[in-house]
Design an enzyme around this catalytic site. Structure first.
Site, mmCIF file in Angstrom:
data_model
loop_
_atom_site.group_PDB
_atom_site.id
_atom_site.type_symbol
_atom_site.label_atom_id
_atom_site.label_comp_id
_atom_site.label_asym_id
_atom_site.label_seq_id
_atom_site.Cartn_x
_atom_site.Cartn_y
_atom_site.Cartn_z
ATOM 1 N N ALA A 76 0.879 -1.163 0.000
ATOM 2 C CA ALA A 76 0.000 0.000 0.000
ATOM 3 C C ALA A 76 0.917 1.214 0.000
ATOM 4 O O ALA A 76 1.657 1.440 0.966
ATOM 5 C CB ALA A 76 -0.899 -0.012 1.232
ATOM 6 N N SER A 77 0.922 1.953 -1.086
ATOM 7 C CA SER A 77 1.840 3.082 -1.209
ATOM 8 C C SER A 77 1.557 4.136 -0.149
ATOM 9 O O SER A 77 0.462 4.205 0.419
ATOM 10 C CB SER A 77 1.720 3.712 -2.597
ATOM 11 N N SER A 78 2.553 4.966 0.111
ATOM 12 C CA SER A 78 2.375 6.084 1.026
ATOM 13 C C SER A 78 1.181 6.930 0.588
ATOM 14 O O SER A 78 1.073 7.290 -0.597
ATOM 15 C CB SER A 78 3.632 6.953 1.038
#
Length: 405
Positions: A76-78
């Site tokens: 889950a990207s920033s």
């Protein structure tokens, strides 16, 4: 089910969601009302089962899958980067959007909010277990209209094309032929493009200006992504200079690997420029400028804690170890503190031609400074085969790239 606990958990998640949105707005990552609304609406916790709420709503990347060697396969990207990319993409209600890299499904849910009403969101994930996880998260959160496909993202999905927007959430070496074919006239593709085999990556928003041309004129994002796998997989290259230091480079530059391996046996030579910068100065694309302007091969140093703390190799903490090299000599960007939050730019060189390369690099820095420190590249992408590649172009299988400042 304990109703009071569920209500409490929902309230806590809503509070953390609002706090995240406020922080992203204050820091300039969320700049539009639609993106703010999407972030306020999508329940991230539904896509990250087993992760505590505080972690779910931090601004950090959350790795969700690793290969047997421990390398990240999916995450889950920033939220900061997600918001920045959605602002770049600017999807509108009714748009058809293709996402390459479903990961947890969070981004697809945000896209569903942004294209509602009347929009279509298709997301592609290479691995069946990851695609199934994204599908389950989207269903839990109520986004059952999002189409999740297990497949090779580089091939896109022609069944729902053309797409008004394409967003790629993995590090791409090329703009694939399928993306060229499936992007609508006047459409936009946002892609974290690895512009050099050293791993130098920028996220560009390309607008289609003709059937065979895309142009990016907005400031790109400095970013790092899990590289694409499948048919578009591309291997980075490096030379080990020390047990704790590697030089990442481009194989097409035909580096002298044996000579480079002994570079750090030579003493360091420092050359300072008098050019000062602060952390707040808009100079984040200096490394990309160097890549576009240097007459020497470009590379990036990967330096471990031992080499850095011992003083063996001390690159500036910005620009990811940007360097030039020739034969068995390297010169890299360095900082020295001058007080009041200012840093002087300079070059540190090792090798038999250290004086020459240090001079080359400091001359480039002087040229950059004299040009008012350009930080806004224009990147033009031409479909491969539609025009010959120039000497300064970057050629890929499906795309020819030109970078200018």
């Amino acid at each position: 089910m304990n109703t009071s606990q569920t209500a409490s958990g929902t309230s806590s998640a809503a509070t953390l969601r609002e706090q995240l949105v406020s922080t992203l707005e204050q820091r300039g990552h969320i700049r539009s009302a639609p993106v703010a609304h999407a972030f306020r609406t999508v329940p991230r916790e539904q896509f990250l089962p087993g992760v505590d709420l505080e972690t779910v709503y931090t601004r950090r990347q959350i790795v969700t899958s690793r290969n047997p060697s421990g390398a990240a396969l999916s995450s889950a990207s920033s939220p900061s980067l997600v918001a920045d990319m959605l602002e770049q993409l600017a999807p509108q209600p009714g748009h058809r959007v293709l996402e390459i890299g479903a990961a947890t499904g969070i981004n697809a849910a945000l896209l569903a909010e942004l294209t509602n009403p009347g929009g279509t969101v298709v997301t592609i994930e290479l691995d069946q277990d990851l695609a199934d996880g994204a599908r389950a998260g989207l269903d839990r959160a109520g986004y059952d209209t999002v189409e999740v496909i297990c497949g090779d993202g580089a091939l896109g999905d022609s069944d729902h094309s053309p797409y008004d927007r394409i967003i790629v959430t993995a590090g791409a070496w090329d703009i694939s032929a399928a993306w060229w074919e499936q992007l609508a006239d006047h459409g936009r593709i946002v892609v974290p493009l690895r512009v050099h085999e050293s791993g130098l990556t920028r996220c560009f928003a390309f607008d289609r200006t003709s059937p065979h041309q895309l142009v990016s004129t907005t400031t790109p994002l400095v970013c790092g992504f899990v590289p694409m796998r499948g048919s578009a997989e591309h291997t980075d290259h490096h030379v080990r200079l020390n047990a704790d230091v590697v030089l990442k480079l481009d194989a097409t530059d035909q580096p002298d690997r044996a000579a480079l391996a002994s570079t750090l046996s030579h003493p360091r030579l420092e050359r300072w420029t008098g050019i000062q910068v602060t952390d707040d100065d808009p100079v984040g694309h200096l490394d990309l400028w160097l890549l576009a302007h240097a007459n020497r091969p470009f590379g990036r140093l990967g330096v471990g804690d031992t080499a850095r703390t011992s003083g063996l190799v001390t690159p500036a903490y910005r620009w990811a170890g940007a360097a030039i090299y020739h034969g068995g000599t390297i010169a890299y960007l360095a900082f020295q503190e001058t007080g009041d939050g200012h840093h002087e730019l300079g070059a540190i060189a090792h090798g038999p031609d250290a004086n020459t390369l240090a001079t080359d690099l400091t001359n480039l820095l002087a040229q950059w400074d004299a040009a008012d420190r350009p930080n806004q590249p224009t990147v033009t992408a031409h479909r491969a085969g539609t025009r010959p590649a120039g000497r300064d172009d970057m050629s890929r299988s499906d795309t020819i790239l030109t970078i200018s400042f």
